[in-house]
Write a protein that holds these residues in place. Structure first.
Motif: not given
Length: 83
Positions: A7, A32-34, A37, A40-41, A43-44
């Motif tokens: 990430y 996976i670029c956050v 997003q 996504l961040r 989730e990370m």
């Protein structure tokens, strides 16, 4: 070879260094670029317990960030983890 997931953020110098180390070893990775997003961040952060990038997984092992990746390399343990 284990699957590698990172990430990252496009402008993060630590992300760039981590990717350079993996590339120098010929390791393919899913990035996976956050940037911009929040889902996504989040989730990370939930998976890693950290909000900073990069966050790196090798297989099911959470390596951590750039400093953690380089520490594995210096200790001679990264290649074994990569399989």
């Amino acid at each position: 070879m284990q699957a590698v997931v990172i990430y990252s953020s496009a402008w993060c110098p630590f992300c760039i260094r981590a990717k350079q180390l993996l590339q120098s070893k010929g390791v393919a990775f899913d990035e996976i670029c956050v940037d911009g997003q929040p889902a996504l961040r989040a989730e990370m952060a939930q998976k890693a317990g950290r909000t900073s990038v990069p966050q790196i997984w090798i297989g099911t092992t959470h390596v951590g960030g750039c400093d953690d990746l380089y520490a594995l390399e210096r200790a001679g343990k990264l290649d074994a983890l990569l399989g």
